[in-house]
Each structure stands twice: as C-alpha cells, then as structure tokens.
Design a protein around this motif. Structure first.
Motif, PDB file in Angstrom:
ATOM      1  N   LEU A 115      38.170  20.598  16.750  1.00 21.66           N
ATOM      2  CA  LEU A 115      38.887  20.017  17.886  1.00 21.66           C
ATOM      3  C   LEU A 115      38.229  20.406  19.213  1.00 21.66           C
ATOM      4  N   THR A 116      37.775  21.655  19.311  1.00 22.54           N
ATOM      5  CA  THR A 116      37.108  22.105  20.541  1.00 22.54           C
ATOM      6  C   THR A 116      35.859  21.276  20.821  1.00 22.54           C
ATOM      7  N   SER A 117      35.105  20.982  19.767  1.00 21.52           N
ATOM      8  CA  SER A 117      33.894  20.171  19.931  1.00 21.52           C
ATOM      9  C   SER A 117      34.237  18.752  20.389  1.00 21.52           C
ATOM     10  N   LEU A 118      35.282  18.162  19.781  1.00 18.57           N
ATOM     11  CA  LEU A 118      35.688  16.815  20.176  1.00 18.57           C
ATOM     12  C   LEU A 118      36.184  16.791  21.623  1.00 18.57           C
ATOM     13  N   LEU A 119      36.937  17.831  21.986  1.00 23.72           N
ATOM     14  CA  LEU A 119      37.449  17.896  23.353  1.00 23.72           C
ATOM     15  C   LEU A 119      36.327  18.056  24.370  1.00 23.72           C
ATOM     16  N   THR A 120      35.218  18.685  23.949  1.00 25.51           N
ATOM     17  CA  THR A 120      34.057  18.819  24.849  1.00 25.51           C
ATOM     18  C   THR A 120      33.498  17.443  25.220  1.00 25.51           C
ATOM     19  N   VAL A 121      33.452  16.538  24.233  1.00 31.09           N
ATOM     20  CA  VAL A 121      32.963  15.180  24.487  1.00 31.09           C
ATOM     21  C   VAL A 121      33.908  14.440  25.433  1.00 31.09           C
ATOM     22  N   ILE A 122      35.218  14.593  25.180  1.00 29.39           N
ATOM     23  CA  ILE A 122      36.207  13.926  26.033  1.00 29.39           C
ATOM     24  C   ILE A 122      36.109  14.442  27.470  1.00 29.39           C
ATOM     25  N   THR A 123      35.958  15.759  27.601  1.00 26.85           N
ATOM     26  CA  THR A 123      35.832  16.358  28.936  1.00 26.85           C
ATOM     27  C   THR A 123      34.614  15.821  29.674  1.00 26.85           C
TER      28      THR A 123
END
Length: 575
Positions: free
Chosen positions: A82-90
């Motif tokens: 989830l942290t990795s996916l949120l990095t892309v969204i950010t």
C-alpha cells in the motif's frame, strides 16, 4: 538606472515572502489536502510495519508461533504494498498541482509585463523577462511541487519515529533528536549562502541571454561578419558564460561539506545504538534494538529530506523574490492605457487634439509640446518633420499607447458618444515592422482571426504583395522567418500594413511605412488605399510625401510643436 531597471526594488521581508508562497500553494486546496492525507497515511503504514518487526523478533520467532508470524508478515506485506501504491498517487497529485502553479506564475508574469507602460520596454531588457518566465519559475518548480507535502511528511515521520523510540528507549531517542537539531543548525548556515548565490547566478544568466538575443539574431550575425567582430562577440559570450558557470559551481558546492558531515553522522548512529545496547542499556531487548536502528534509518530519511528541502527553499527564496517583483512591478508603475476594441456600428465623426504634451522620463524637453488641432475624418493626413521632432511620440498618443502628460486626444462617434481610449478605434503600424516567426497567413490573421483567404488576398493586393505571395511555393502558408527574415525590409512593412488593414479599425496611424519601399511602389499603394474608399481616416508619419490630392492635410512638426498646417485643394480645419 539601477541594475534590473524598473523591476529592481528592495526585497520583501522573508516572513512576508513565505506567507505569499503559502498562499500560492493554497490555490489548489483539493489536491493539496488530498496529497497531505495520502502522505500521512503512508507514514502510519510505515510505522505500523516497523513496530510489528519488534513482535516478530521478540515473540514470533523465538517462540516459534507460526500463526502469529504469518499474520504479522501478512500485515507488513500489505502495508509495504500500500505504501508503494500511495507513493505513485502522491507523485501524480504533487506533480499536477506543481505544474498548475508553475503555469499560473508564468501567466501572471506575462500579464503583468503586458501592463507595463511603453517607457518600461525602452529601458529594460526583454531577456530579463524571459529569464524570469523560463529560468526562475522553472527553478521553483520542485519547491511548488514537493515542498509543503514533503515538509509535512518528513515532520510526521520524524515525530512518529521519535515517539516510538522514546517508548522503547528514551536515552537513545534523546541522543538521536539532539543530533538532528545540531545537524539542522549546520545545514541552515549553508542554505542561506545558497540563496544569495542563487540570486547572483540568475543575474548572470540574464546577462548571457541578453547577449545571445543581440548577437545571435540575424542582425547581430550580419553586423559581426561585416565588421569582422565575430571574435569579440565570442569572447564576450565566453566571459559571461564563465561567470555564470562560476556562480553555478559556487551555488552547487555550497553546503557539500555540511552534507558530508550530516551523512557521516547519520551513518554512525546505528553503531552507537549497538554499542549502547550492549554496554549501558542492557535491559533493551533485541527486538527493540533492531526496531530502534530501523527507526534511526527511517529517522535519517526525513532528517535528510528536511535538510534538503530547507536548502532548496532557501535557494528558491531568491527566485520567488524575482518572480514576485515582476508580478508586482506593474502595480508600482503609472497604469498603461488598456483599450477595448470598439465593436459597435457607430463611425468616427471627429478627431481633436487638445493641448497634447508629453515628456519622456529623464528628458529636459518635451517630445510633444501643447499640440491642439482638429484632424479631418475619412481622408489622409500627413505628419512631416525632421527626425526627433516628435512625430512618433505624437503617433503613439494618437493610438492611445502613451498617456499624455497634459491634454487629451478626443474622438467622437456618430452616435454622440466619446471614445474613452483612442486605442479602441485607432490602430498603429509602427515604424519597425513586427512579424512573428510563422506563416504569412498567421501573421495576417493576427489583425483579424476570422478573416477569410479572400480578405487576405485583397489586403495583399492593396499593399502590392499579392503577386509576391502567389509566386511562393506555399502561398499564404509560406514562413516569414524570425522577425520576417525571409522577406525584404519593404515587404515586411507592407505585410504589417496589410495586417492592420484587415483589423478593420476606422482610424489608422502609419509610421514611416514607405521608408524601405521605392517611390513607384509607394505611389501605387497610396492609389490603392484611396481607391479602397472604405471611409477610414489614414494618418501617415512620413519624411517623404506622395502625390497629394484634394482633401489631404499636411501637418509639419518641429521641436514637438505644430509649425504649419497645409490643406490641399479645399479648406480644412486649422490649428
């Protein structure tokens, strides 16, 4: 004039500057808060994963609890994904918001420069504006894109890591946070120097762009070659380029020693924890030691991020100052006349000048001095006089581009109304033809975007360019080159005149359009203009009179004053 011209002024106080930057960031609150929320959630996930590591080392592994181990690992795995996916969204949110703000700043600087009075453009370099739009705003792009979110994320990570470390070992937490504070003080010292160097470096870039614009234009190349000054031009550029490179080197090297000390200190912190856990703090569990060192590693990232952001923000302060100076410059100047083109059906019924005077800043004498007269409507007026007599200044005021120091230009319409700004009904064909590096069609369409190819062909016929355009392989789509380099001087002037004819203004002020055109062609153009019979008032600023007809008016100007008014054939209004 001081360096930087009208744009140069005392820098804003730093707190006010950063308040203004914060307001700039708040223009897109939806993306800003969404990005901050995503960053904070990422921090929570990261810390959860780190805390669970203690349970894995102290409980699940030593006691061989397979079910607990599997559950803990599953949660840690999901948290990392989830942290990795949120990095892309950010990244998507931040970059979109940042580029929107960069676009907004460019537009504001462009619009503010447009509003500057004409005197500004005669005393300031275009390259200064180009540098601010391209280089300065580009230089603050990273700060606008990542600064606010990066600071919040780093502070949140730092606080979360510090709290967990305090719970596990307050002694180690105190040592780590003390070192962080000391490192921040060291970084700030060098960040301030970077800011000063950034401002100086941008000034060197402006000087270099000015030289390139002057000496690598067609005119500059021709001048350098015909006068055998190419070596001097190159040496001048080399000198400015070396100065810019030297300033850039100083800016990039400033703080490298500080960063080396910071990186070394952060890398020694885990070793210190291992030693302390084995000697001074023996009650700390193995899991706690591993988690503390993991947190220190995670602690070092926000610390370094904050230090890096601090340096970037300090350096960008000089760029923000220059950008806001450009945006604010027009507010500190005498308002420039802004005309809204008249779209009504009413025609011009009278044009009168009442006590018209103008003095350029710093000049002892007036360029135009107390001119009062009435001009005939629907005919041709010729304003003649020696160079420097005030003809062009008078033309600029007639077109509403210069605000008179005294007096006024009054234009009445057939419906009984009076035009607020002469520029609403008057267009100017300047002495120096302005053509864009586009096609003939696009240059003509600048006068009237809705004009048809037939209307363009008719305007070209009036100015004697129809056959010239027809002979080109691409016709109206032929490129004119930079500043019209593919055309002769006379062709450039005639194309500019055709563009103004297409604009449809009822009054045209034409400044020295025939200076690069032979007498026969000039006479033909004047004959075509008379035959057009569209009721326009044509005011020519000229050194060379064509064949005059009944109803024409010749006005002679000397030392800023009208010294003679000579109507041709029939009585006309006099001074």
């Amino acid at each position: 004039m001081t360096e930087g011209g009208a744009l140069k002024k005392v820098f804003p106080e730093k707190p006010l500057l950063w308040i203004r930057v914060a307001k700039l960031l708040s223009r897109d609150p939806r993306r800003l808060f969404a990005s901050i929320a995503v960053i904070l959630f990422s921090v929570v996930l990261t810390m959860v994963s780190t805390v669970l590591l203690k349970e894995v080392v102290d409980v699940a592994l030593p006691q061989h609890k397979v079910g607990l181990l599997s559950s803990l690992c599953a949660v840690m795995l999901v948290a990392n994904v989830l942290t990795s996916l949120l990095t892309v969204i950010t990244a998507r949110l931040n970059n979109r918001m940042g580029q929107n703000l960069v676009h907004a700043l460019r537009k504001e600087v462009y619009a503010a420069t447009q509003k500057m009075p004409l005197e500004y453009f005669t005393s300031n370099s275009t390259s200064e504006v180009q540098t601010r739009i391209a280089s300065d705003i580009g230089g603050v792009g990273n700060v606008l894109t990542f600064a606010a979110q990066g600071i919040i994320g780093a502070v949140a990570s730092l606080l979360a890591a510090a709290i967990i470390m305090v719970i596990m070992s307050w002694q180690i937490a105190l040592l780590s946070l003390t070192l962080a504070a000391a490192l921040n003080m060291l970084n700030n010292r060098y960040a301030k120097r970077q800011r000063r160097l950034a401002h100086s470096q941008q000034e060197r870039v402006t000087d270099m762009m000015q030289l390139v614009g002057d000496h690598l234009s067609l005119s500059g190349i021709l001048l350098g070659r015909t006068m055998a000054r190419e070596d001097w031009q190159l040496a001048n550029f080399e000198s400015l380029s070396l100065k810019a490179a030297d300033e850039a080197w100083k800016q990039r090297m400033a703080g490298r020693t500080a960063f080396a000390i910071i990186s070394m200190t952060l890398s020694l912190m885990p070793i210190t924890v291992y030693w302390a856990a084995g000697t001074l703090l023996r009650d700390v569990s193995l899991g706690a030691v591993i988690v503390i060192t993991e947190l220190q590693a995670r602690l070092s990232m926000p610390i370094q991020q904050l230090l890096q952001l601090s340096s970037e923000i300090q350096a960008s302060g000089a760029l923000f100052e220059r950008i806001f100076e450009s945006i604010d410059a027009s507010a500190n100047q005498k308002p420039s006349p802004v005309a809204v083109r008249s779209t009504g059906d009413a025609s011009v019924s009278s044009i009168s000048l009442d006590g018209l005077s103008f003095r350029y800043p710093g000049a002892d004498d007036r360029a135009v001095d107390s001119i009062s007269m009435t001009l005939p409507v629907g005919g041709m007026v010729f304003i003649v006089g020696a160079s420097g007599s005030g003809k062009t200044t008078l033309a600029l005021m007639l077109a509403g581009l210069l605000v008179p120091e005294e007096g006024s230009v009054r234009i009445d319409l057939s419906d009984g109304s009076t035009v607020g700004n002469p520029g609403s009904v008057v267009s100017l064909v300047p002495q120096e033809s302005v053509l864009f590096n586009q096609s003939i069609r696009e240059n003509l369409a600048f006068g009237d975007p809705s004009c048809t190819p037939e209307a363009m062909a008719d305007a070209l016929r009036v100015v004697g360019l129809a056959h010239t355009v027809e002979r080109t392989t691409r016709g109206l789509d032929a490129l004119v080159g930079e500043r019209g380099a593919q055309m002769s001087g006379g062709e450039r002037q005639r194309l500019a005149l055709a563009r103004s004819l297409l604009s449809g203004y009822p009054v045209m002020v034409i400044d020295e359009f025939s200076s690069g055109i032979d007498k026969e062609t000039t006479e033909s153009i004047f004959a075509n203009l008379r035959d057009a019979g569209d009721g326009r008032t044509l005011i020519f600023i000229t050194h060379r009179l064509p064949s005059l007809h009944d109803g024409d008016l010749v006005v002679t100007v000397a030392a800023g004053k009208v010294v003679a008014v000579d109507p041709v054939g029939v009585s006309s209004p006099a001074v």
